[in-house]
Enzyme design. Structure first.
Site, PDB file in Angstrom:
ATOM      1  N   GLU A 165      71.178   4.714  27.581  1.00  0.00           N
ATOM      2  CA  GLU A 165      71.605   5.086  26.240  1.00  0.00           C
ATOM      3  C   GLU A 165      73.079   5.466  26.096  1.00  0.00           C
ATOM      4  OE1 GLU A 165      69.672   4.943  23.426  1.00  0.00           O
ATOM      5  OE2 GLU A 165      68.219   3.958  24.737  1.00  0.00           O
ATOM      6  N   SER A 222      10.195  34.026  20.344  1.00  0.00           N
ATOM      7  CA  SER A 222       9.802  35.022  21.342  1.00  0.00           C
ATOM      8  C   SER A 222      10.954  35.527  22.193  1.00  0.00           C
ATOM      9  CB  SER A 222       8.717  34.447  22.252  1.00  0.00           C
ATOM     10  OG  SER A 222       7.496  34.397  21.561  1.00  0.00           O
TER      11      SER A 222
END
Length: 887
Positions: free
Chosen positions: A174, A456
């Site tokens: 770049e 239960s």
């Protein structure tokens, strides 16, 4: 002053004012730019990590599990026997890993070479930097990331963390003149202008790295000469203000690198993870060049979709590195010859334990005052354990898949769902959390938000209230005979799971076998309001109705609440505060001090909790929870099944002093499952519990001070004598231990019929006609009609035959615990209710518990009180004072 000099002075003042104003505006503009410039710590999503795994000799782990955890934390395999930071190597009998430095709730850890020896499925030996050590802390894997609305995935890095060739590759691709120009490159601009003039448009920008950073931070991507002029001007200003290192580091953390899943990949760190699944410090030269080549056009050179273009661009970057003399030619050739091997790690908001992340976000807000997690960079440490969580998810997935194979599928029915929560009852830390079968298919968290009937699984709460009120002891006898309950003008006839009756049963047997009728009788005797108070104290938040079916769990609760209930039993009656976060830190590592967790609150005496636990241990050994033993559960754990009306909800809750796990299975639309707690939830619980068993086993239950063990006859609950055919050891608070010998097995027993001369059934305990019991509560009067069913047959007396509908169902499954009993009250009329009314007012019979000044004796065995029964009566014709009830 003459006109000429006056005009000159005025012009000078005007210019000075304009310069001053311009300087002021410029200073403000420059200050705005400076404030927006990114510096460490860089923006990133807040992240949630597991609690760091602590390995000790004997810790349960296999080599594949260890490798999986390391790779989830970003470690990668190498053949080097002495790996570098972030790498591991397999050995014949273990793993060697070079741990990076990483944060933990207790500060930084890692930074050493750990040698982990594994034998079978246990850690055999541990070394740190070549020396034997007692423990090794592993880097925690990521559980969740909290993204903002832009869905930007960021993992900031610094130049010091990466090999030099990584940043060199970016510069070669770049801006190879980066360290020489003042923010803009005249030669680059001239080249771009020439290309644009030839093409008749804006085809090339000629931007430096500084200009690209300016465009990302301050400007738009629109191509125009005006924008380019602003870009160049600001780039020069930044170059004057900041060092080249700061600008390059900011660029590497701000540049766009494509998309990963739904997220935008921002910065080199995020790109390294997204495409190669590793930290930038672990990138090879070829991989670094691949990432650098993507910057120009991430979509075009995406290595996962366009590998040939990515290789071509990579090799061009490598060639530039060679031309610039930054990397030796030999290394360039080797890198160009490497195949492109990608290992994409798709960015996900919740890669692991997805249901837990929502709960953690809520706790961060409420307990630590963190209002916004997205993109704020907070570091959160969960109490979740990595391997526990993985094994929990596997147990749920495997269990549900296996169950569905045996179910008849109906068109349009949703998939069977499940939930699992596992906690440490000592402090309330959540260890595993599975809110459903698939987060991608359903984000509904069934641990905290699924309000389902408890069934239960609630019964132990009823018995704990009875023990605390001294209404019964584990050896007390309860009636298991047909009853009809009248409440609010409605009649309800509960039944046991097998539709049969057992006569008089001990409290222990009633709870171990999950019998419904004795439980209903006991709840009414204790008082429904008292049971409701107990339930609320233990963590249940629902709005209770004081109706008899409450005793059988006919109300809604979440798995989270049920975990609080059972954590109270496991923690000697002290209810802990469940929580999922161990620590929260700022992005700079500073710890955030949240609200302190409250000390576990005493909600029942330790003796009561131990009595319930002792019975639930029996349920694991020979009661409804006994199938757990077939899955390799050998520790003395306690557990309880639960199945609701029409088998819609299936539960199992099991625990030890150091772990409580609750599992729920059912359909989201509340359809019938044709399953039970023992068949659906218990296998999932068993697989998980066996897989996370500590190296030294689960902690044993220690009886609190004041508990004794007495040998009793289980058919009477009285002290066993030599004549008793059955003898069992039972636990009691010392003040409640029985002192009378068993009368059933004394001479003279059995001479008294259970029916009078008119054939009217007599209560074997009182000799009076069977009566209707009346219980008072805030809702009004509740009546129970008791029906005789052949008590006298033991002594040969004639009596009415057992009704056909009370016989055991030949098709009943012994593993379905209490399926048929937990229906909502239905209006039925039974004309056979016996005459007479008695009112039962339970009274507290035991002294108030002493203040908790002294701690329970440490791991001392329960003392056994031996009470020698008196000699039997001299004559067999001498009856006992009260005719004992037949079994």
């Amino acid at each position: 002053m003459p006109p000429g000099p006056r005009r000159a002075a005025a012009a000078g003042l005007a210019v000075a004012a304009l310069l001053f104003l311009g300087g002021f505006v410029f200073a403000g503009y420059f200050w705005t730019l400076v404030r927006k410039f990114p510096e460490a710590p860089y923006p990133q999503p807040s992240r949630l990590y597991t609690t760091p795994t602590r390995l000790e000799p004997g810790s349960p782990v296999t080599v594949p599990e260890l490798v999986s955890e390391l790779e989830a934390a970003g470690y990668r395999e190498t053949r080097n026997t002495t790996p570098g930071p972030g790498w591991y190597s397999r050995k014949r009998d273990g793993v060697a890993v070079r741990l990076r430095r990483f944060p933990t709730p207790d500060g930084e850890a890692g930074g050493l070479l750990a040698d982990i020896g594994v034998s079978g499925n246990r850690v055999r030996s541990l070394k740190a930097d070549g020396r034997k050590t007692e423990a090794v802390i592993l880097e925690p894997p990521l559980l969740a990331s909290f993204y903002g609305p832009d869905l930007n995935e960021r993992r900031p890095v610094t130049l010091a963390e990466m090999p030099e060739f990584v940043s060199q590759s970016v510069l070669a691709a770049e801006d190879d003149n980066f360290y020489a120009h003042p923010g803009v490159s005249p030669t680059g601009i001239a080249r771009a202008l020439w290309v644009n003039l030839k093409d008749g448009g804006v085809a090339q920008g000629g931007s430096t790295i500084t200009q690209q950073l300016v465009k990302n931070l301050y400007l738009t991507s629109k191509r125009s000469l005006t924008r380019k002029a602003k870009e160049a001007w600001i780039a020069v200003l930044l170059d004057l203000r900041y060092s080249k290192k700061s600008i390059l580091e900011a660029y590497l953390n701000e540049i766009y690198w494509g998309k990963s899943g739904p997220a935008n990949v921002i910065g080199l760190g995020a790109a390294s993870w997204a495409y190669f699944g590793k930290h930038p410090s672990q990138l090879s030269l070829a991989e670094a060049a691949t990432l650098a080549g993507m910057i120009q056009a991430p979509g075009t050179y995406l290595p996962t979709e366009h590998p040939h273009k990515a290789i071509e661009r990579r090799n061009w970057v490598l060639k530039r590195l060679g031309e610039l003399g930054w990397v030796p030619e030999e290394e360039i050739r080797r890198a160009q010859a490497e195949p492109l091997v990608v290992r994409p790690e798709t960015a996900k908001a919740r890669p692991f334990a997805p249901y837990f992340a929502e709960m953690a976000e809520h706790e961060a807000r409420e307990r630590f005052g963190v209002k916004d997690l997205p993109d704020e960079g907070y570091i959160l440490f969960a109490t979740i354990r990595w391997r526990d969580q993985r094994r929990a998810e596997q147990a749920v997935a495997q269990g549900l898949s296996g169950l569905e194979k045996g179910l008849e599928r109906r068109r349009g029915r949703r998939s069977l769902q499940g939930a699992l929560i596992s906690v440490d009852p000592r402090d309330g830390a959540i260890l595993a959390y599975v809110g459903g079968r698939s987060y991608s298919n359903s984000q509904f968290d069934r641990v905290r938000n699924a309000h389902r009937q408890a069934g239960s699984a609630f019964k132990p709460v009823v018995y704990s209230a009875a023990f605390e009120e001294a209404v019964v002891s584990p050896a007390s006898l309860l009636k298991d005979s047909p009853i009809t309950v009248k409440a609010k003008g409605m009649l309800w006839k509960p039944q046991n799971y097998d539709r049969g009756f057992r006569g008089m049963v001990t409290v222990r047997s009633a709870l171990e076998q999950s019998l419904n009728i004795p439980t209903v009788r006991l709840a009414l005797q204790v008082g429904l309001d008292r049971v409701i108070d107990q339930a609320k104290e233990m963590g249940l938040t629902t709005k209770f109705d004081a109706v008899p079916s409450l005793a059988l769990g006919a109300f809604e609760a979440t798995p989270y609440e049920m975990a609080e209930v059972y954590a109270t039993f496991a923690n000697d009656g002290a209810r802990p505060e469940l929580h999922g976060l161990a620590a929260v830190r700022e992005r700079d590592g500073e710890e955030i001090l949240g609200d302190d967790l409250p000390t576990p609150r005493r909600v029942m005496p330790a003796e009561v909790a131990y009595e319930v636990t002792s019975i639930l241990q029996g349920a694991m050994d020979h009661g409804t929870a006994s199938p757990a033993r077939s899955y390799g559960i050998r520790d003395a754990l306690a557990g309880k099944t639960g199945t609701t009306n029409d088998r819609r909800d299936n539960w199992f809750a099991g625990y030890s002093p150091d772990r409580v796990t609750v599992v729920w299975v059912g359909y989201d639309d509340n359809s019938r499952t044709n399953l039970s707690g023992a068949r659906a939830a218990l296998p999932i619980w068993s697989r998980f519990t066996a897989s996370v068993r500590p190296s030294r086993g689960y902690l044993p239950f220690t009886p609190p001070r004041g508990m004794v063990t007495v040998t009793v006859d289980p058919t009477t609950g009285q002290l066993a004598t030599e004549a008793c055919p059955y003898r069992v050891n039972e636990v009691f608070p010392e003040w409640q231990a029985p002192s009378e010998p068993c009368r059933r097995h004394q001479p003279g027993y059995g001479q008294y019929a259970s029916y009078d001369e008119n054939g009217v059934a007599l209560d074997p305990a009182t000799g009076l006609p069977v009566q209707t019991d009346v219980y008072q509560n805030d809702e009004g009067r509740i009546e129970i009609s008791n029906f005789g069913y052949g008590y006298g047959q033991e002594s040969g007396a004639a009596g009415p035959a057992v009704p056909a509908d009370t016989l055991p169902d030949p098709n009943a499954d012994p593993l379905t615990d209490d399926v048929e009993a937990e229906a909502a009250p239905e209006p039925t009329v039974d004309p056979s209710a016996g005459p007479g009314i008695i009112e039962i007012r339970p009274t507290r019979q035991h002294p108030e518990p002493a203040p908790e000044a002294a701690a329970p004796a440490a791991a001392s065995p329960t003392p056994i009180v031996e009470i020698k029964p008196p000699a039997p009566p001299a004559s067999e014709e001498t009856p006992p004072e009260t005719p004992p009830p037949p079994f």
